[in-house]
Design a protein around this motif. Structure first.
Motif, PDB file in Angstrom:
ATOM      1  N   PRO A 207       9.094   3.504  -4.688  1.00 20.30           N
ATOM      2  CA  PRO A 207       8.535   4.807  -4.323  1.00 20.30           C
ATOM      3  C   PRO A 207       9.453   5.991  -4.644  1.00 20.30           C
ATOM      4  CG  PRO A 207       9.510   3.813  -2.408  1.00 20.30           C
ATOM      5  CD  PRO A 207       9.712   2.832  -3.550  1.00 20.30           C
ATOM      6  N   THR A 208      10.560   5.751  -5.343  1.00 20.82           N
ATOM      7  CA  THR A 208      11.512   6.841  -5.563  1.00 20.82           C
ATOM      8  C   THR A 208      11.795   7.152  -7.024  1.00 20.82           C
ATOM      9  OG1 THR A 208      13.357   5.296  -5.375  1.00 20.82           O
ATOM     10  CG2 THR A 208      12.696   6.440  -3.363  1.00 20.82           C
ATOM     11  N   THR A 209      11.708   6.175  -7.926  1.00 28.21           N
ATOM     12  CA  THR A 209      12.095   6.404  -9.311  1.00 28.21           C
ATOM     13  C   THR A 209      10.936   6.213 -10.281  1.00 28.21           C
ATOM     14  OG1 THR A 209      14.282   5.563  -8.752  1.00 28.21           O
ATOM     15  CG2 THR A 209      13.784   5.803 -11.081  1.00 28.21           C
ATOM     16  N   ASN A 210      10.404   5.006 -10.340  1.00 29.75           N
ATOM     17  CA  ASN A 210       9.368   4.676 -11.325  1.00 29.75           C
ATOM     18  C   ASN A 210       7.951   4.692 -10.765  1.00 29.75           C
ATOM     19  OD1 ASN A 210      11.149   4.184 -13.545  1.00 29.75           O
ATOM     20  ND2 ASN A 210      11.780   2.311 -12.505  1.00 29.75           N
TER      21      ASN A 210
ATOM     22  N   ARG B  49       1.019  10.046 -14.587  1.00 25.57           N
ATOM     23  CA  ARG B  49       1.345   9.055 -13.562  1.00 25.57           C
ATOM     24  C   ARG B  49       1.279   9.709 -12.188  1.00 25.57           C
ATOM     25  NH1 ARG B  49       6.773   5.909 -14.097  1.00 25.57           N
ATOM     26  NH2 ARG B  49       7.326   8.023 -14.658  1.00 25.57           N
ATOM     27  N   LEU B  50       0.623   9.052 -11.254  1.00 28.66           N
ATOM     28  CA  LEU B  50       0.535   9.530  -9.884  1.00 28.66           C
ATOM     29  C   LEU B  50       1.828   9.172  -9.165  1.00 28.66           C
ATOM     30  CD1 LEU B  50      -1.213  10.840  -7.689  1.00 28.66           C
ATOM     31  CD2 LEU B  50      -2.161   8.583  -7.219  1.00 28.66           C
ATOM     32  N   VAL B  51       2.504  10.157  -8.637  1.00 28.96           N
ATOM     33  CA  VAL B  51       3.770   9.947  -7.939  1.00 28.96           C
ATOM     34  C   VAL B  51       3.443   9.528  -6.505  1.00 28.96           C
ATOM     35  CG1 VAL B  51       5.922  10.999  -7.173  1.00 28.96           C
ATOM     36  CG2 VAL B  51       4.977  11.574  -9.413  1.00 28.96           C
ATOM     37  N   LEU B  52       3.442   8.219  -6.281  1.00 25.93           N
ATOM     38  CA  LEU B  52       3.138   7.652  -4.962  1.00 25.93           C
ATOM     39  C   LEU B  52       4.470   7.449  -4.239  1.00 25.93           C
ATOM     40  CD1 LEU B  52       0.517   5.206  -6.383  1.00 25.93           C
ATOM     41  CD2 LEU B  52       0.022   7.131  -4.870  1.00 25.93           C
ATOM     42  N   ASP B  53       4.801   8.362  -3.334  1.00 27.08           N
ATOM     43  CA  ASP B  53       6.142   8.386  -2.760  1.00 27.08           C
ATOM     44  C   ASP B  53       6.221   7.988  -1.297  1.00 27.08           C
ATOM     45  OD1 ASP B  53       4.824  10.583  -1.799  1.00 27.08           O
ATOM     46  OD2 ASP B  53       6.236  12.057  -2.574  1.00 27.08           O
ATOM     47  N   THR B  54       5.110   7.525  -0.716  1.00 27.06           N
ATOM     48  CA  THR B  54       5.116   7.123   0.686  1.00 27.06           C
ATOM     49  C   THR B  54       4.591   5.698   0.801  1.00 27.06           C
ATOM     50  OG1 THR B  54       4.688   9.411   1.342  1.00 27.06           O
ATOM     51  CG2 THR B  54       4.286   7.710   2.996  1.00 27.06           C
TER      52      THR B  54
ATOM     53  N   LYS C   2       0.871  -1.168   0.000  1.00 27.41           N
ATOM     54  CA  LYS C   2       0.000   0.000   0.000  1.00 27.41           C
ATOM     55  C   LYS C   2       0.910   1.221   0.000  1.00 27.41           C
ATOM     56  CE  LYS C   2      -3.729   2.480   2.252  1.00 27.41           C
ATOM     57  NZ  LYS C   2      -4.664   2.515   3.386  1.00 27.41           N
ATOM     58  N   VAL C   3       0.656   2.123  -0.929  1.00 26.81           N
ATOM     59  CA  VAL C   3       1.443   3.346  -1.055  1.00 26.81           C
ATOM     60  C   VAL C   3       0.497   4.521  -1.212  1.00 26.81           C
ATOM     61  CG1 VAL C   3       3.507   2.241  -2.005  1.00 26.81           C
ATOM     62  CG2 VAL C   3       1.687   2.966  -3.540  1.00 26.81           C
ATOM     63  N   LYS C   4       1.009   5.720  -0.931  1.00 30.46           N
ATOM     64  CA  LYS C   4       0.137   6.889  -1.038  1.00 30.46           C
ATOM     65  C   LYS C   4       0.949   8.142  -1.337  1.00 30.46           C
ATOM     66  CE  LYS C   4       0.203   7.776   3.922  1.00 30.46           C
ATOM     67  NZ  LYS C   4      -0.601   7.974   5.116  1.00 30.46           N
TER      68      LYS C   4
END
Length: 187
Positions: free
Chosen positions: A86-89, A70-75, A54-56
């Motif tokens: 969660p950092t590049t793609n 693209r939604l940048v899900l970084d957490t 699960k990411v958000k």
């Protein structure tokens, strides 16, 4: 409490009608196991070790009227197998082949006019597996779009990304969102 009765292969292999003691054991042994009789064998359940995540995104991702983005899900909320980047793609790439249940949710944070917001589950950056949308006719309403699907993944090169888009009069707005998924059946 019911007592567990051990049935030997010799007593079960006899070529005769079932005796009363064997029938009683067939009837009572499941009860004895359920009641945790000290002489009953222990049954343990094996946990399924399926990949899940699960990411958000909790801060605004600004959007200009440019189609699907693209939604940048970084957490990462949870990702015990490190199957989400969660950092590049910003993609989910499982290492186990199977069917995966995937969900994407996108929410607007500052739309100021009539608009429609879409959430998209995309496989290998080419196939929209699912999409959902929400529409508003007035300003200052929050939009929330969801998309859920089951996707066949090969466990090596296939990946899933979350996309969102907008159609309306608004030039820019912010979104937050989340994506989660898990293996429902290994193949």
């Amino acid at each position: 409490m019911t007592t567990f009765t051990t049935l030997s292969d010799v007593s079960l292999a006899q070529d005769k009608p079932v005796t009363q003691s064997i029938a009683r054991a067939w009837r009572d042994n499941p009860l004895a196991i359920g009641e945790a009789d000290a002489t009953a064998p222990r049954i343990t359940a094996k946990a399924i070790n399926s990949q899940y995540f699960k990411v958000k995104r909790t801060t605004n991702q600004n959007y200009g009227n440019v189609g699907n983005v693209r939604l940048v899900l970084d957490t990462e909320v949870y990702d015990p197998d490190s199957v989400f980047d969660p950092t590049t793609n910003y993609r989910f790439q499982p290492t186990v082949a199977g069917l995966y249940l995937i969900h994407v949710r996108v929410q607007s944070t500052n739309i100021n006019g009539a608009a429609a917001l879409s959430a998209v589950v995309r496989k290998n950056n080419s196939t929209d597996e699912a999409s959902g949308f929400d529409y508003q006719a007035a300003a200052n309403e929050k939009l929330c779009a969801d998309a859920t699907t089951i996707v066949q993944m090969n466990g090596s090169s296939d990946y899933i990304e979350a996309f969102y888009g907008q159609d309306g009069v608004v030039a820019t707005f912010g979104v937050i969102g989340e994506m989660w998924g898990y293996c429902v059946c290994e193949t």
